[in-house]
Design a protein around this motif. Structure first.
Motif, short mmCIF file in Angstrom:
data_model
loop_
_atom_site.label_atom_id
_atom_site.label_comp_id
_atom_site.label_asym_id
_atom_site.label_seq_id
_atom_site.Cartn_x
_atom_site.Cartn_y
_atom_site.Cartn_z
N PRO A 40 -8.40 -5.88 4.15
CA PRO A 40 -7.70 -6.03 5.54
C PRO A 40 -8.61 -5.10 6.39
O PRO A 40 -9.03 -4.10 5.84
N GLY A 41 -8.69 -5.50 7.64
CA GLY A 41 -9.04 -4.58 8.69
C GLY A 41 -8.35 -3.55 9.08
O GLY A 41 -6.96 -3.54 8.86
N LEU A 42 -8.64 -2.35 9.30
CA LEU A 42 -7.96 -1.02 9.67
C LEU A 42 -7.77 -0.75 11.05
O LEU A 42 -8.38 -1.23 12.09
N ALA A 43 -6.55 0.00 11.60
CA ALA A 43 -6.17 0.00 12.95
C ALA A 43 -6.88 1.39 13.18
O ALA A 43 -7.75 1.91 12.78
N LEU A 44 -6.53 1.58 14.71
CA LEU A 44 -7.25 2.66 15.33
C LEU A 44 -6.87 3.90 14.61
O LEU A 44 -7.92 5.06 14.48
N ASP A 45 -5.79 4.35 14.20
CA ASP A 45 -5.53 5.56 13.03
C ASP A 45 -6.16 5.66 12.10
O ASP A 45 -6.10 6.80 11.54
N LEU A 46 -6.91 4.52 11.51
CA LEU A 46 -7.39 4.76 10.23
C LEU A 46 -8.88 4.61 10.40
O LEU A 46 -9.69 4.97 9.32
N GLU A 47 -9.42 3.77 11.47
CA GLU A 47 -10.77 3.56 11.54
C GLU A 47 -11.35 3.85 12.76
O GLU A 47 -12.54 4.17 12.80
N THR A 432 -7.75 8.41 14.31
CA THR A 432 -6.91 9.83 14.65
C THR A 432 -6.23 10.37 13.31
O THR A 432 -5.95 11.51 13.24
N LEU A 433 -6.27 9.48 12.23
CA LEU A 433 -5.87 10.11 10.97
C LEU A 433 -6.96 9.98 9.88
O LEU A 433 -7.41 10.81 9.24
N GLY A 434 -7.40 8.72 9.68
CA GLY A 434 -8.59 8.70 8.82
C GLY A 434 -8.12 8.14 7.29
O GLY A 434 -6.96 7.91 7.15
N THR A 435 -9.17 8.06 6.55
CA THR A 435 -9.12 7.60 5.18
C THR A 435 -8.17 8.42 4.23
O THR A 435 -7.69 7.99 3.32
N LEU A 438 -4.84 7.33 4.51
CA LEU A 438 -4.61 5.91 3.90
C LEU A 438 -4.56 6.26 2.43
O LEU A 438 -3.72 5.72 1.77
N ARG A 439 -5.38 7.32 1.83
CA ARG A 439 -5.44 7.29 0.35
C ARG A 439 -4.21 8.14 0.05
O ARG A 439 -3.51 7.58 -1.25
N ASN A 440 -3.62 8.92 0.59
CA ASN A 440 -2.33 9.80 0.25
C ASN A 440 -1.09 8.79 0.50
O ASN A 440 -0.34 8.74 -0.20
N GLY A 441 -1.29 7.77 1.35
CA GLY A 441 -0.28 6.84 1.51
C GLY A 441 -0.31 5.89 0.24
O GLY A 441 0.88 5.35 -0.31
N LEU A 442 -1.33 5.34 -0.15
CA LEU A 442 -1.46 4.49 -1.13
C LEU A 442 -1.20 5.17 -2.48
O LEU A 442 -0.36 4.65 -3.45
N ILE A 443 -1.57 6.68 -2.75
CA ILE A 443 -1.20 7.38 -3.86
C ILE A 443 0.53 7.36 -3.70
O ILE A 443 0.99 7.31 -4.91
N VAL A 498 1.15 0.69 6.21
CA VAL A 498 1.26 0.89 5.04
C VAL A 498 2.75 1.27 4.63
O VAL A 498 3.27 1.17 3.33
N ALA A 499 3.48 2.24 5.32
CA ALA A 499 4.74 2.50 5.19
C ALA A 499 5.43 1.26 4.84
O ALA A 499 6.55 1.14 4.13
N GLY A 500 5.44 0.22 5.56
CA GLY A 500 6.19 -0.91 5.40
C GLY A 500 5.89 -1.74 3.98
O GLY A 500 6.94 -2.10 3.33
N LEU A 501 4.48 -1.58 3.84
CA LEU A 501 4.40 -2.15 2.19
C LEU A 501 4.94 -1.21 1.21
O LEU A 501 5.48 -1.97 0.32
#
Length: 688
Positions: A40-47, A432-435, A438-443, A498-501
């Motif tokens: 999936p494409g990533l939003a401004l805060d992640l890309e 603004t946040l970065g990968t 995202l990695r921490n959220g997935l972990i 990601v939080a919703g997932l």
């Protein structure tokens, strides 16, 4: 339960898994053809992405109100983020400036949507020039390098339109074919265009000479700024045209990309306009009169399939317009005037007249929809229309494809912006946040997933297999849906998404727990396992549907009331709730029905999670023999009820059938006694 019915759960499982496999196959195929992405494409805060700062201005120099800026922001949001989930950020800066932040690498078309000021007007057509002086000079140079006499540019047929009295149909400027209607919508008829002629014997060779010869209406050798002679003072009058305007029109090369970028134009004067599809058309620029209707007076524009006089859909795509009260009144006046010009041109054509006046009337029978100075559509009315359009409802036809109709509808819907913009800056911005986030959220999600599996294994033992399999399928289904939405509607995953997932994992597990507990409640009451599954599903299904409905309503309300990251969270929550419903209905329940065919679960092994002693059941009702008797007992009860109904309807017939059924009941009773003796020797019908 028949053997055919027992095979159905397995078939339903295979069909559901097959659907997932086909979905992933389509996603891979789209990725190989560069029409989709596996991720999936990533939003401004992640890309990160692209940021534009726009400064609004008005065409007449009037002051800009806060209401104008808010309306502009809303229109831009609809343009670049029509689905509401592409995570574009649009906000005000410094009072009037508008900041537009687009995630990733936006396409050139998306950037043009933002840069384009989107000032829309409906203008009457005064002239459709046959071509540009530049192109005529090139033709002369290529065809006659020796300098011999060459005819001046000739007129080309202009696009035309068909119309009904209540729903006029207009031919799109971008369409190559005329619209053909059914019933009361006959095919379009070409309208003639003006063809200025030159009387000079000297052959012009440069663009300036050609333009001067064609624009010199009175043939005095001077390009005047005085209005042309006219008999009326309407917005379609020749009094708005000057030889200087005609000269500038012929000098405007509509095949030049610099003339197709759009610009702000004064709505109170006549203007020169190129078609947005000018590269594929044969004629030159339009000379248009003052604006009759503004884009803000257009209430709605929708694309769809045309319906015939019987109310049945045809295969022709159309765009339906609806004006507000002011726009309806103005369009009625405009249509009345254009119909008069159309009738004049038709009468002149019937008499065989080919003079300039007849051709001018043909041009003036059309109106143009102008967006940012560019004509996106020009059209007239069909010969069957004899009265003005007074209800404000217009239907545009023209051999559209679905994509063309949708594009035109979007241009009309999102084009009613009262401001024009100047791009102050355009730059790339970092995430603004970065990968790492995202990695921490997935972990965090994976840790929660593992803890849930451990809890299910401890609480439900063997039933944890069903829960884990359902969670894995739910994760695969959610990933497929998110990736598909990203490819088809521009969805981008933000940290809020990601939080919703992650929250969806708990929602899905709640459904399993409700289902399992209802089954175990039925087992405690002494029901057979298959009966417990059926009864437990009936009760659990209602609870799960109500619970997911509440989550879905909350997600919908939050989606429409919020913007930005919160809206992305609400969208993800709604999508995963729908996935949860699909999993519990089409996978978990069929799998539960399927696994009881195995002895480990079907006979209540102590590690299966369905052990009646562990669950505190009042009696042991497992075992295939016991379940067979239970099925027959239920059948006997059904037969007794049917017999009672037959006795009430026909006593004589019931007496004849009761003799045969009595023998069957006696045999069943004997079989039941044998099973009871076997069951008393050991648990679940097994001899210890």
């Amino acid at each position: 339960m028949s053997s055919k019915q027992r095979k159905r759960p397995g078939r339903r499982l295979l069909m559901f898994i097959l659907v997932l496999v086909i979905g992933f196959g389509a996603l891979v195929a789209g990725s190989m053809r560069h029409k989709a992405s596996l991720t999936p494409g990533l939003a401004l805060d992640l890309e990160g992405g692209t940021q534009l700062i726009l400064t609004p201005t008005t065409s007449d120099g009037s002051a800009i109100s806060d209401e104008d800026v808010e309306q502009a922001i809303e229109v831009i949001r609809q343009r670049v983020d029509a689905s509401g989930v592409s995570e574009a950020q649009i906000s005000r800066q410094g009072g009037q400036n508008i900041v537009v932040s687009l995630p990733g690498k936006p396409s050139q078309a998306t950037l043009e949507l933002v840069r384009t000021s989107a000032v829309m007007y409906f203008r009457p057509v005064l002239r459709i020039l046959p071509g540009s002086a530049q192109q005529a000079a090139k033709n002369i140079a290529s065809q006659n390098p020796s300098g011999a006499a060459t005819p001046a540019p000739t007129a080309q047929p202009s696009p035309s339109a068909s119309s009904e009295a209540t729903q006029p149909a207009a031919d799109s400027e971008g369409a190559e074919e005329e619209g053909a209607g059914e019933g009361e919508q006959p095919a379009a008829t070409p309208a003639p265009t003006a063809q200025p002629t030159a009387q000079s014997t000297a052959q012009p060779r440069t663009p300036e000479e050609i333009a001067k010869q064609l624009a010199d209406v009175n043939q005095d050798g001077v390009i005047s700024s005085d209005p042309l002679p006219a008999q009326d003072k309407t917005n379609s009058s020749d009094s708005w045209i000057t030889e200087k305007l005609l000269y500038d029109g012929y000098m405007t090369d509509c095949s030049d990309p610099k003339n197709l970028t759009g610009q702000t134009q004064d709505p109170k004067v006549a203007v020169i306009s190129c078609s947005k599809e000018a590269g594929s058309r044969q004629h030159g620029a339009y000379i248009l009169g003052p604006a009759e209707i503004t884009g803000t007076e257009l209430k709605s524009a929708n694309s769809g399939l045309e319906t015939d006089s019987r109310g049945q859909a045809t295969n022709q795509w159309v765009v339906s317009l609806a004006f507000n009260a002011d726009g309806t009144k103005k369009f009625a006046e405009l249509s009345k005037r254009l119909l008069a010009y159309r009738d004049q041109a038709s009468a002149a054509g019937a008499q065989g007249a080919q003079n300039q006046q007849a051709q001018s009337s043909g041009d003036k029978a059309q109106f143009a929809i102008v967006l940012d100075g560019l004509t996106i559509m020009a059209s007239g009315f069909n010969e069957t229309v004899h009265s003005p359009i007074t209800d404000g409802r217009v239907q545009i036809t023209g051999g559209f494809t679905q994509n063309q109709a949708n594009t035109l509808a979007n241009q009309l819907s999102f084009g009613s912006l009262p401001l024009s913009f100047t791009v102050q800056s355009e730059q790339q911005i970092s995430a603004t946040l970065g990968t790492e986030q995202l990695r921490n959220g997935l972990i965090a999600g994976l840790i929660g997933f593992a803890l849930i599996i451990l809890y299910l294994a401890w609480q439900y033992r063997g039933l944890a297999v069903v829960a884990v399999a359902s969670l894995v399928v739910a994760a695969a289904g959610t990933y497929l849906v998110i990736a598909t939405l990203s490819a088809t509607m521009g969805y981008r995953l933000s940290l809020a998404g990601v939080a919703g997932l992650i929250i969806s994992i708990g929602i899905t597990v709640d459904s399993f727990i409700i289902y399992f507990e209802r089954i175990r409640d039925e087992v405690r009451q002494g029901r057979t396992l298959r009966t417990a599954i059926d009864e437990g599903w009936k009760h659990a299904r209602r609870t799960i549907l109500v619970s997911d409905a509440v989550n879905l309503v909350a997600a919908i309300v939050l989606y429409f009331l919020a913007v930005g990251g919160v809206q992305g969270f609400a969208f993800t929550l709604g999508v995963t709730t729908c996935v949860d419903l699909a999993i519990i209905i089409f996978f978990t329940h069929p799998m539960m029905e399927w696994i009881v065919r195995f002895r480990f679960f079907g006979e209540g092994h102590r590690l299966s999670g369905l052990d009646p002693e562990h669950l505190g059941a009042t009696s042991s009702t497992y075992g295939r023999g016991r379940e067979a008797v239970a099925d027959r007992v239920a059948g006997s009860l059904a037969r007794r009820k049917a017999e009672a109904r037959r006795n009430a309807e026909s006593p004589q017939r019931a007496a004849e059938e009761s003799d045969g059924e009595a023998a069957d009941d006696e045999a069943e009773q004997q079989e039941g006694d044998v099973v009871d003796v076997a069951a008393d020797k050991g648990k679940d019908g097994e001899t210890k």
